[in-house]
Design an enzyme around this catalytic site. Sequence first.
Site, mmCIF file in Angstrom:
data_model
loop_
_atom_site.group_PDB
_atom_site.id
_atom_site.type_symbol
_atom_site.label_atom_id
_atom_site.label_comp_id
_atom_site.label_asym_id
_atom_site.label_seq_id
_atom_site.Cartn_x
_atom_site.Cartn_y
_atom_site.Cartn_z
ATOM 1 N N THR A 97 7.619 0.682 0.992
ATOM 2 C CA THR A 97 8.834 1.254 1.579
ATOM 3 C C THR A 97 8.454 1.901 2.907
ATOM 4 O OG1 THR A 97 9.681 1.682 -0.619
ATOM 5 C CG2 THR A 97 10.709 2.902 1.190
ATOM 6 N N ALA A 154 19.228 2.868 -0.546
ATOM 7 C CA ALA A 154 19.403 2.767 -2.004
ATOM 8 C C ALA A 154 18.791 3.999 -2.685
ATOM 9 C CB ALA A 154 18.751 1.487 -2.519
ATOM 10 N N CYS A 209 8.914 8.525 -4.928
ATOM 11 C CA CYS A 209 9.687 7.944 -3.828
ATOM 12 C C CYS A 209 10.957 8.667 -3.393
ATOM 13 C CB CYS A 209 10.012 6.501 -4.152
ATOM 14 S SG CYS A 209 8.520 5.500 -4.152
ATOM 15 N N GLU A 223 9.928 2.902 -12.370
ATOM 16 C CA GLU A 223 8.815 3.015 -13.307
ATOM 17 C C GLU A 223 9.362 3.218 -14.718
ATOM 18 O OE1 GLU A 223 5.713 5.681 -11.944
ATOM 19 O OE2 GLU A 223 6.041 4.952 -9.905
ATOM 20 N N LEU A 228 15.713 2.430 1.974
ATOM 21 C CA LEU A 228 15.841 3.893 2.105
ATOM 22 C C LEU A 228 17.225 4.325 1.644
ATOM 23 C CD1 LEU A 228 14.179 4.710 5.554
ATOM 24 C CD2 LEU A 228 13.165 4.775 3.298
ATOM 25 N N VAL A 235 0.854 -1.200 0.000
ATOM 26 C CA VAL A 235 0.000 0.000 0.000
ATOM 27 C C VAL A 235 0.889 1.249 0.000
ATOM 28 C CG1 VAL A 235 -1.857 -1.199 1.210
ATOM 29 C CG2 VAL A 235 -0.130 0.036 2.528
ATOM 30 N N SER A 255 19.543 16.951 -14.918
ATOM 31 C CA SER A 255 18.144 17.149 -15.307
ATOM 32 C C SER A 255 17.594 18.372 -14.604
ATOM 33 C CB SER A 255 17.316 15.929 -14.917
ATOM 34 O OG SER A 255 17.266 15.818 -13.506
ATOM 35 N N LEU A 307 12.148 -1.834 -8.252
ATOM 36 C CA LEU A 307 11.849 -1.533 -9.660
ATOM 37 C C LEU A 307 11.768 -0.028 -9.869
ATOM 38 C CD1 LEU A 307 8.699 -0.440 -10.125
ATOM 39 C CD2 LEU A 307 8.161 -2.784 -9.616
ATOM 40 N N GLY A 364 12.066 13.594 -10.002
ATOM 41 C CA GLY A 364 10.684 13.537 -9.502
ATOM 42 C C GLY A 364 10.373 12.114 -9.134
HETATM 43 N N1 NAI Z 1 6.099 3.538 -7.437
HETATM 44 C C1 NAI Z 1 7.264 2.924 -7.435
HETATM 45 O O1 NAI Z 1 7.948 2.886 -8.443
HETATM 46 C C2 NAI Z 1 7.786 2.249 -6.210
HETATM 47 C C3 NAI Z 1 7.112 2.328 -4.996
HETATM 48 N N2 NAI Z 1 7.600 1.685 -3.885
HETATM 49 C C4 NAI Z 1 6.863 1.701 -2.626
HETATM 50 O O2 NAI Z 1 5.755 0.798 -2.745
HETATM 51 C C5 NAI Z 1 4.628 1.270 -2.011
HETATM 52 C C6 NAI Z 1 3.422 1.373 -2.938
HETATM 53 O O3 NAI Z 1 3.721 2.338 -3.931
HETATM 54 P P1 NAI Z 1 2.816 2.497 -5.230
HETATM 55 O O4 NAI Z 1 2.441 1.154 -5.747
HETATM 56 O O5 NAI Z 1 3.522 3.460 -6.106
HETATM 57 O O6 NAI Z 1 1.512 3.188 -4.578
HETATM 58 P P2 NAI Z 1 0.092 3.375 -5.230
HETATM 59 O O7 NAI Z 1 -0.518 4.540 -4.580
HETATM 60 O O8 NAI Z 1 0.190 3.325 -6.731
HETATM 61 O O9 NAI Z 1 -0.712 2.044 -4.802
HETATM 62 C C7 NAI Z 1 -1.079 1.745 -3.498
HETATM 63 C C8 NAI Z 1 -2.473 1.118 -3.550
HETATM 64 O O10 NAI Z 1 -2.784 0.615 -2.261
HETATM 65 C C9 NAI Z 1 -4.191 0.717 -2.096
HETATM 66 N N3 NAI Z 1 -4.531 0.575 -0.679
HETATM 67 C C10 NAI Z 1 -4.211 1.392 0.358
HETATM 68 N N4 NAI Z 1 -4.674 0.886 1.522
HETATM 69 C C11 NAI Z 1 -5.308 -0.286 1.215
HETATM 70 C C12 NAI Z 1 -5.984 -1.276 1.978
HETATM 71 N N5 NAI Z 1 -6.081 -1.184 3.315
HETATM 72 N N6 NAI Z 1 -6.527 -2.324 1.338
HETATM 73 C C13 NAI Z 1 -6.420 -2.443 -0.012
HETATM 74 N N7 NAI Z 1 -5.793 -1.545 -0.792
HETATM 75 C C14 NAI Z 1 -5.228 -0.484 -0.183
HETATM 76 C C15 NAI Z 1 -4.520 2.078 -2.677
HETATM 77 O O11 NAI Z 1 -5.884 2.179 -3.003
HETATM 78 C C16 NAI Z 1 -3.588 2.100 -3.910
HETATM 79 O O12 NAI Z 1 -4.256 1.659 -5.081
HETATM 80 C C17 NAI Z 1 5.062 2.601 -1.384
HETATM 81 O O13 NAI Z 1 5.507 2.353 -0.081
HETATM 82 C C18 NAI Z 1 6.238 3.029 -2.257
HETATM 83 O O14 NAI Z 1 7.161 3.809 -1.526
HETATM 84 C C19 NAI Z 1 8.728 0.930 -3.952
HETATM 85 C C20 NAI Z 1 9.427 0.798 -5.124
HETATM 86 C C21 NAI Z 1 9.000 1.436 -6.347
HETATM 87 O O1 UGA Z 2 11.443 3.303 -4.652
HETATM 88 C C1 UGA Z 2 11.091 3.684 -5.741
HETATM 89 O O2 UGA Z 2 10.026 4.227 -5.995
HETATM 90 C C2 UGA Z 2 11.998 3.551 -6.923
HETATM 91 O O3 UGA Z 2 12.587 4.860 -7.119
HETATM 92 C C3 UGA Z 2 13.411 4.962 -8.261
HETATM 93 O O4 UGA Z 2 12.677 4.651 -9.440
HETATM 94 P P1 UGA Z 2 11.731 5.728 -10.181
HETATM 95 O O5 UGA Z 2 11.469 6.875 -9.287
HETATM 96 O O6 UGA Z 2 10.571 4.971 -10.706
HETATM 97 O O7 UGA Z 2 12.572 6.204 -11.449
HETATM 98 P P2 UGA Z 2 14.115 6.629 -11.646
HETATM 99 O O8 UGA Z 2 14.569 6.082 -12.926
HETATM 100 O O9 UGA Z 2 14.925 6.337 -10.463
HETATM 101 O O10 UGA Z 2 14.002 8.206 -11.826
HETATM 102 C C4 UGA Z 2 13.648 9.049 -10.742
HETATM 103 C C5 UGA Z 2 13.810 10.499 -11.183
HETATM 104 O O11 UGA Z 2 15.183 10.818 -11.346
HETATM 105 C C6 UGA Z 2 15.413 11.369 -12.637
HETATM 106 N N1 UGA Z 2 16.780 10.991 -13.067
HETATM 107 C C7 UGA Z 2 17.156 9.685 -13.095
HETATM 108 C C8 UGA Z 2 18.434 9.337 -13.463
HETATM 109 C C9 UGA Z 2 19.354 10.333 -13.811
HETATM 110 O O12 UGA Z 2 20.537 10.086 -14.157
HETATM 111 N N2 UGA Z 2 18.950 11.635 -13.775
HETATM 112 C C10 UGA Z 2 17.679 11.982 -13.405
HETATM 113 O O13 UGA Z 2 17.353 13.183 -13.360
HETATM 114 C C11 UGA Z 2 14.315 10.773 -13.502
HETATM 115 O O14 UGA Z 2 14.079 11.538 -14.640
HETATM 116 C C12 UGA Z 2 13.149 10.808 -12.519
HETATM 117 O O15 UGA Z 2 12.561 12.081 -12.474
HETATM 118 C C13 UGA Z 2 14.562 3.957 -8.147
HETATM 119 O O16 UGA Z 2 15.352 4.021 -9.332
HETATM 120 C C14 UGA Z 2 14.023 2.549 -7.955
HETATM 121 O O17 UGA Z 2 15.099 1.654 -7.767
HETATM 122 C C15 UGA Z 2 13.105 2.528 -6.740
HETATM 123 O O18 UGA Z 2 12.531 1.244 -6.573
#
Ligand code: NAI
Ligand code: UGA
Length: 470
Positions: free
Chosen positions: A135, A227, A280, A169, A225, A93, A273, A167, A277
């Site tokens: 996270t 990483a 995370c 995005e 955190l 979540v 850049s 991962l 953004g």
């Molecule tokens: N977005 C990313 O690229 C990454 C995110 N994370 C971490 O993973 C976690 C999730 O991130 P996202 O998937 O981006 O968030 P998100 O906001 O896209 O998805 C979370 C989902 O959980 C649902 N939810 C919340 N409480 C709930 C409950 N009690 N029962 C059922 N569903 C519930 C929400 O409705 C939402 O759809 C965060 O802690 C984030 O920091 C880690 C690595 C990469």
């Molecule tokens: O915890 C998370 O949410 C994730 O956060 C990042 O992934 P993400 O935010 O999806 O994408 P990145 O490729 O890391 O880019 C983050 C931002 O940095 C910028 N960026 C990235 C790389 C770079 O060299 N310069 C730069 O400005 C990107 O444009 C973007 O705005 C990490 O790369 C993932 O490993 C991690 O799981």
Amino acid sequence: MAPLKVTKVLCIGAGYVGGPTCAVIALKCPHITVTIADINKARIDAWNSLDFNLPIYEPGLEDVVRQCRGRNLFFSTDVVKGIKEADLIFVSVNTPTKKSGVGAGFAADLNYVELATRQIAEVATTSKIVVEKSTVPCRTAESMRTILEANSKPNCRFDILSNPEFLAEGTAISDLFNPDRVLIGSLQTTEGKDACASLAAIYANWVPKENILTVGLWSSELSKLAANAMLAQRISSVNALSAICEATGANIDEVAHAVGYDSRMGPKFLKASVGFGGSCFQKDILNLVYLSESLHLPEVASYWRQVVEMNEYQKRRFSKRVVDTLFNTITGKQITVLGFAFKADTGDTRESAAITLIRDFLSERAFVNVYDPKVEESQIWYDLAEACPTMTLDNIKKQVKIHKSALEASKNAEAVVIATEWKEFKEIDWAEVYKHMKKPAFVFDGRLLVDADALSKIGFKVATIGRPSI
Ligand SMILES: NC(=O)C1=CN([C@@H]2O[C@H](COP(=O)(O)OP(=O)(O)OC[C@H]3O[C@@H](n4cnc5c(N)ncnc54)[C@H](O)[C@@H]3O)[C@@H](O)[C@H]2O)C=CC1
Ligand SMILES: O=C(O)[C@H]1O[C@H](OP(=O)(O)OP(=O)(O)OC[C@H]2O[C@@H](n3ccc(=O)[nH]c3=O)[C@H](O)[C@@H]2O)[C@H](O)[C@@H](O)[C@@H]1O
């Protein structure tokens, strides 16, 4: 007792992490039934949509979902049923930065994690492995364990694991197919190690064993955190250097290339850049700052805080360069912003630098034309309304227009600002764009994306991040 062989997995949270991660588990483990549950019905409906109009855009995701949905992958709003049936539950979540109360603006809001944990405790009638996928700050697993144990029924035990997700995005599917590592943290007890082995066995269906790292719970939580903080720190370092490049005539791409050639540093994540953004980096660093302060380590806190401050400075510096270059005023001028997503190959806009830039341009009373190939119009209005609380949406709409192509968005503009590194912006017919713009025509490249010399030959005045203007 041997480690449990998992056959039913539930993921609570069908977002950017839960959706792709568990869809890939379903693909790679046809013997496991995977249910992804969410309280957001619209999101689940989209995951289940007949035309595969999935709620998130991620290259390769649709193909994975097409192969498994209805076979061993299910999307549902019935969290309770999912909990009852599962042997292993991922909690995936959202953990946004707290907006109010103690630690507001820094600490992670763990309310969603806690509610999901309490629901597991309330509903479960059999033992479960509960995996913290979100996270979270260090020692959250301890709080989850306390809640679960205080509420568990007889013959019902819970083992807690930490399995943070790395991962990114835009490359989520390839990252999940070939992860650098899978990290699993557990208590170092027999039960904890058995639970860890059960989860490791799932990943071992496609991840080489040497890439599955098993550590203690707290190390696992802190590694996530760490990483993100260290990745963001590299970007802030290179962005800080980009300011020096602009002032001295050095070229940030050349500097980054030379620095990254050192095998101790490597070439990745050194792209200057307009500012990082995404949902995370900022949130997780602020979380680390809060953790450091709570541990009475103010020097450590201020060290990490500076990574976020440098990022804010970079965005401000870029907006200011636009205003300064356009003869110190953009009032009444048409500015085109190409890209609204926080990076290419995603429709996600969370903490996107484009939002900050547009907010700044609006406060200078410019007219802004926006084009992004993937972001929904409704999302753009939502983000701008949130970023400009002193303006009504009607007033925002008087100053901002959303367009269907880069060319259309650039007509009659005085400046084009590249905010996201979409490949298609590289391939635009820039000579055609130039023809339809007011002169002098400016391009501000916040992503080091386009060939500045070629654009300059067409007639553009070009300002690239990390280089003097030409
Ligand atoms: N977005 C990313 O690229 C990454 C995110 N994370 C971490 O993973 C976690 C999730 O991130 P996202 O998937 O981006 O968030 P998100 O906001 O896209 O998805 C979370 C989902 O959980 C649902 N939810 C919340 N409480 C709930 C409950 N009690 N029962 C059922 N569903 C519930 C929400 O409705 C939402 O759809 C965060 O802690 C984030 O920091 C880690 C690595 C990469
Ligand atoms: O915890 C998370 O949410 C994730 O956060 C990042 O992934 P993400 O935010 O999806 O994408 P990145 O490729 O890391 O880019 C983050 C931002 O940095 C910028 N960026 C990235 C790389 C770079 O060299 N310069 C730069 O400005 C990107 O444009 C973007 O705005 C990490 O790369 C993932 O490993 C991690 O799981």
